[in-house]
Design a protein around this motif. Structure first.
Motif, PDB file in Angstrom:
ATOM      1  N   ALA A 297      -6.588  -0.186   7.722  1.00 41.13           N
ATOM      2  CA  ALA A 297      -6.637  -1.112   6.597  1.00 41.13           C
ATOM      3  C   ALA A 297      -8.069  -1.494   6.299  1.00 41.13           C
ATOM      4  O   ALA A 297      -8.928  -1.520   7.171  1.00 41.13           O
ATOM      5  CB  ALA A 297      -5.824  -2.364   6.932  1.00 41.13           C
TER       6      ALA A 297
ATOM      7  N   ARG B 264       1.507   0.815   5.877  1.00 43.46           N
ATOM      8  CA  ARG B 264       0.069   0.992   6.105  1.00 43.46           C
ATOM      9  C   ARG B 264      -0.209   0.934   7.602  1.00 43.46           C
ATOM     10  O   ARG B 264       0.444   0.219   8.339  1.00 43.46           O
ATOM     11  CB  ARG B 264      -0.738  -0.107   5.409  1.00 43.46           C
TER      12      ARG B 264
ATOM     13  N   ALA C 259      -6.576  -9.585  -4.748  1.00 42.08           N
ATOM     14  CA  ALA C 259      -6.157  -8.535  -3.820  1.00 42.08           C
ATOM     15  C   ALA C 259      -6.623  -7.169  -4.304  1.00 42.08           C
ATOM     16  O   ALA C 259      -6.425  -6.804  -5.468  1.00 42.08           O
ATOM     17  CB  ALA C 259      -4.639  -8.537  -3.679  1.00 42.08           C
TER      18      ALA C 259
ATOM     19  N   GLU D 102      -0.126  -8.782   8.938  1.00 41.28           N
ATOM     20  CA  GLU D 102       1.213  -8.315   8.605  1.00 41.28           C
ATOM     21  C   GLU D 102       2.227  -9.439   8.776  1.00 41.28           C
ATOM     22  O   GLU D 102       1.949 -10.462   9.410  1.00 41.28           O
ATOM     23  CB  GLU D 102       1.598  -7.119   9.476  1.00 41.28           C
TER      24      GLU D 102
ATOM     25  N   THR E 121      -0.961  -7.020   4.103  1.00 41.75           N
ATOM     26  CA  THR E 121      -0.557  -5.802   3.404  1.00 41.75           C
ATOM     27  C   THR E 121       0.573  -5.061   4.080  1.00 41.75           C
ATOM     28  O   THR E 121       1.108  -4.108   3.526  1.00 41.75           O
ATOM     29  CB  THR E 121      -1.767  -4.854   3.287  1.00 41.75           C
ATOM     30  N   ARG E 122       0.934  -5.463   5.269  1.00 37.69           N
ATOM     31  CA  ARG E 122       1.925  -4.710   6.023  1.00 37.69           C
ATOM     32  C   ARG E 122       3.138  -5.578   6.332  1.00 37.69           C
ATOM     33  O   ARG E 122       2.987  -6.771   6.657  1.00 37.69           O
ATOM     34  CB  ARG E 122       1.311  -4.194   7.315  1.00 37.69           C
TER      35      ARG E 122
ATOM     36  N   GLY F 213       0.398  -6.457  -1.707  1.00 37.09           N
ATOM     37  CA  GLY F 213       0.714  -7.026  -0.402  1.00 37.09           C
ATOM     38  C   GLY F 213       1.561  -8.280  -0.534  1.00 37.09           C
ATOM     39  O   GLY F 213       2.360  -8.415  -1.478  1.00 37.09           O
TER      40      GLY F 213
ATOM     41  N   GLU G 267      -5.350  -4.509  -3.166  1.00 39.10           N
ATOM     42  CA  GLU G 267      -4.145  -3.687  -3.125  1.00 39.10           C
ATOM     43  C   GLU G 267      -2.937  -4.595  -3.038  1.00 39.10           C
ATOM     44  O   GLU G 267      -3.061  -5.801  -2.805  1.00 39.10           O
ATOM     45  CB  GLU G 267      -4.199  -2.753  -1.923  1.00 39.10           C
TER      46      GLU G 267
ATOM     47  N   PRO H 210      -8.530  -6.678   2.569  1.00 38.68           N
ATOM     48  CA  PRO H 210      -7.710  -6.160   1.472  1.00 38.68           C
ATOM     49  C   PRO H 210      -7.420  -7.200   0.393  1.00 38.68           C
ATOM     50  O   PRO H 210      -7.005  -6.848  -0.704  1.00 38.68           O
ATOM     51  CB  PRO H 210      -6.432  -5.717   2.167  1.00 38.68           C
TER      52      PRO H 210
END
Length: 777
Positions: free
Chosen positions: A684, A679, A707, A664, A639-640, A711, A709, A688
């Motif tokens: 987190a 994020r 997912a 990430e 997500t990062r 990403g 969220e 996620p």
């Protein structure tokens, strides 16, 4: 026809040690080309494209690799009919290709009205002499070499007959030759260019003696040949050139090429088969390059400096060609000039002429060993020796005067006595030079006797006896002097690990363990470190993926990220660098390197690895297998995103502070709407998103993601421009993540991400882009 049958029968006898399966061609033939063939055959049998290879270097553009065998008709046919080609099947295919070349050379002789016995000698010398015999393990180069006589014969017919049809065939054959994309293919193309120049400008081999008529007569066949040749070769060559531009060796510098030069002293091996102990396991090699000879600044394997092609052609060249000046004869002057130029090329930096070749001949800078031209030297020995044998049998050799006889025997004494004695004294190996020198003298005398007897039988009904005598003597000569040796023949059991149905316990263990994780998100990778020369490409045979492999080419960014070398057959060939300082590193985790097989304790290869996270789990004989419990899955959802200069990252190995590869990614350019560090990894959610590998094929990978969220889906296969990405069936941008991998940005929810490989469309786009840049420049 009887002569052709004789040549074919002697081919069976000479090739039998290999095609029977008693011996097998070792070294590169097994370490590199057998896995290439098995990958091709296995892919085709499963209905998969062989154009991308996931089994080495975390992914490799197989279609662009000049050594992949994908564009070699004989091997494609073998792969189509046999999903698991045996060692003997591969060796037989190589020798069958040499037979085609040998018979083509025989036809070339027959077209010129040269004696059939001379044609048989040339055919056998070509197929079982020179570098084709001593370097039979260099499969790709041997296949290119085998194509030269066919292309030359067809081109000669096209020019002589001013034929559109023969021109098309000649062009297609030249295209097949160029498909080799190696130095032998390059030199073979220059040979064909020289053949055209000699025919058009000087009338060699054509009836029309007027320049204007020769030019006009050549237009039609050459135009047809150019069309056919380009149709065959343009796509593979463009693919390879594009690969070379992004590889670890886009071209070779002069010093790098010069270190692959043939020392002039090695030319003696054309006359004395094993003078320096190249093929005798009881003799420590003492020729150049070796400390004994005092030459250590060139890098050649000992068999690269051996190219004995038979006593009959050598006797003819020394006694008739040099001793009586027949190398200047109109019929053969083109071959004589080309042979001399080939010598200058082969000896590389020992000849001032090579600097001109290197600077002015297109393609030369792509190759690192001018000594590879010894293949062409073997070819010219066969052609020149065969022609001069024809002159002897035909009774057209002018009588020898006193000076000519003195010159003949003077040349023989220098080459057979003075030079080997001088070399033996120089290297303090005179006693070791006695046996090969004496053997050469015996065969030299046998060749003289055979030639004299054959001359008396050469005409009328006894002509076939002359064929049998000279062809039989040549075959016996080559069977003895180029017999299976440590460079050309090993017991098949040596390469048990490369058999598809192997009983090797290390391979069986790794296949079972990697099969267990072939579903879900993982698909673990393996490293085979220091297990032996033939091991690094074993994954191509058995279908598991490795971090490294054996190939002189690597994608330049992958080499920068992993310190990948040509091979890791020996423990000290496993190098580390800033980006991959240890198995216990970010890059080691990202590559999903789960299992490491080594024949020494891992600490002797990598003293920095984490002994608490990388543990020994099995041992088979001297081979230890370690498991890296920190290895990440092949497919990740993160997500990062962070931004970094990839060139700087590859150089320093310094990841962003606190970087967590499981959560990430690093991008060189952040997509629109994505802020760096958007994020906080510490806040987190625990999970996620989840991603699984729904399908994994050579040229297609499908990932399913669920997912919570938005990403990124990351696939830790090598990023390459010719791959395309889709998100839920629609084109999506394929990002380069973590310097070398692939990623796609995805919104929250359930999605399918599909990667597909498009080498031809990708290559076309590359060419268009380069042309556009060139116009702007």
């Amino acid at each position: 026809m009887l002569t052709v049958l004789t040549v074919c029968g002697l081919w069976v006898w000479l090739a039998w040690p290999w095609i029977s399966g008693a011996w097998t061609v070792p070294w590169d033939a097994k370490a590199h080309f057998q896995p290439q063939l098995q990958f091709l055959a296995g892919s085709l049998s499963r209905g998969e494209s062989p154009f991308w290879n996931p089994n080495i270097f975390a992914g490799w553009p197989q279609v662009a690799d000049p050594q992949s065998l994908i564009f070699v008709p004989a091997f494609v046919l073998l792969a189509l009919v046999n999903p698991a080609p045996s060692f003997a099947a591969m060796d037989a295919t190589v020798y069958a290709s040499l037979l085609v070349g040998a018979l083509s050379l025989f036809v070339y002789f027959r077209d010129r009205g040269w004696h059939q016995a001379a044609g048989a000698v040339a055919a056998l010398s070509f197929a079982f002499g020179g570098s084709a015999a001593w370097r039979i393990q260099h499969t790709g180069q041997v296949i290119s070499y085998a194509a030269i006589p066919l292309a030359m014969m067809l081109l000669a017919r096209a020019l002589e007959r001013r034929s559109l049809g023969w021109g098309l065939l000649a062009g297609a054959a030249a295209g097949v030759l160029a498909l080799g994309r190696d130095q032998i293919a390059l030199l073979g193309i220059y040979l064909l260019i020289g053949q055209v120049v000699a025919a058009v400008l000087f009338g060699d081999g054509v009836r029309d003696r007027g320049l204007g008529g020769r030019v006009a007569g050549a237009v039609k066949p050459l135009s047809a040949g150019a069309v056919a040749g380009l149709a065959v070769v343009v796509v593979p060559v463009v693919l390879t050139l594009l690969l070379a531009a992004e590889s670890n060796r886009p071209e070779i510098d002069y010093i790098g090429a010069g270190r692959g030069s043939l020392h002039p002293a090695s030319l003696i091996t054309a006359v004395i088969a094993d003078l320096f102990g190249q093929g005798d396991p009881n003799v420590h090699f003492w020729g150049p390059p070796s400390a004994a000879f005092g030459v250590t600044d060139i890098y050649l394997a000992q068999n690269m400096a051996a190219f004995y092609a038979g006593a009959v052609p050598i006797v003819a060249i020394l006694m008739l060609g040099l001793g009586r000046g027949l190398l200047a004869a109109r019929e053969i002057r083109f071959a004589a000039v080309m042979a001399l130029l080939t010598v200058f090329y082969a000896i590389g930096w020992y000849s001032p002429v090579f600097t001109l070749f290197f600077d002015w001949l297109p393609g030369v800078k792509l190759y690192r060993r001018p000594a590879d031209a010894t293949f062409l030297l073997g070819f010219w020995i066969a052609v020149l020796g065969g022609y001069l044998t024809h002159r002897w049998l035909d009774g057209t050799v002018p009588p020898a005067g006193r000076v000519a006889r003195a010159l003949q025997w003077g040349v023989a004494l220098v080459v057979l006595v003075a030079l080997p004695v001088a070399f033996g004294l120089h290297a303090d190996r005179l006693t070791e030079a006695v046996k090969p020198t004496a053997t050469a003298i015996l065969f030299f005398g046998g060749a003289l006797l055979s030639l004299e007897l054959a001359r008396r039988l050469a005409r009328g009904r006894a002509a076939l006896l002359a064929v049998g005598l000279l062809a039989g003597f040549t075959a016996a000569d080559l069977r003895w002097n180029n017999a299976p040796n440590e460079s050309t023949a090993y017991p098949p059991a040596t390469f048990e690990a490369l058999k598809p149905d192997t009983s090797d316990p290390t391979i069986r263990f790794l296949k079972e363990r990697t099969r267990e994780t072939a579903t879900g998100p993982r698909r673990d990778r393996v490293e085979l470190a220091g297990l032996g020369f033939h091991w690094p490409n074993a994954g191509m045979v058995h279908g598991f993926d490795t971090v490294l492999g054996y190939n002189p080419l690597r994608i330049d960014t992958y080499q920068a990220a992993t310190a990948a070398q040509d091979t890791i057959g020996l423990p000290d060939q496993r190098l580390f660098n800033a980006m991959f300082p240890s198995y216990s590193s970010v890059m080691g985790r990202l590559l999903g390197l789960r299992y490491i097989a080594a024949n020494v304790p891992l600490a002797s290869i990598d003293p920095r690895y984490d002994t608490g996270r990388i543990v020994e789990i099995a041992q088979f004989g001297e081979t230890r297998i370690y498991e890296n419990r920190d290895a990440l899955p092949r497919a990740l959802f993160v997500t990062r995103a962070r931004q970094a200069d990839f060139a700087r990252l590859l150089e320093t190995g310094r990841w962003p502070e606190g970087f967590d590869p499981a959560r990430e990614i690093v991008l060189e350019r952040l997509p629109a709407g994505v802020a760096e560090g958007a994020r906080d990894a510490g806040n987190a959610t625990a999970e996620p998103g989840r991603v699984v590998i729904a399908a994994y094929h050579n040229t297609e990978v499908v990932l399913e993601v669920d997912a919570a969220e938005a990403g990124f889906v990351v696939l830790t296969d090598v990023w390459h421009r010719w791959w395309r990405a889709e998100l839920d069936g629609r084109p999506a941008e394929m990002l380069k993540a973590d310097a070398i991998f692939r990623a796609v940005q995805v919104p929250a929810g359930r999605h399918a991400v599909r990667f597909t490989f498009h080498p031809f469309a990708g290559a076309w786009a590359d060419v268009v882009e380069r042309l556009a840049r060139g116009r702007k420049g």
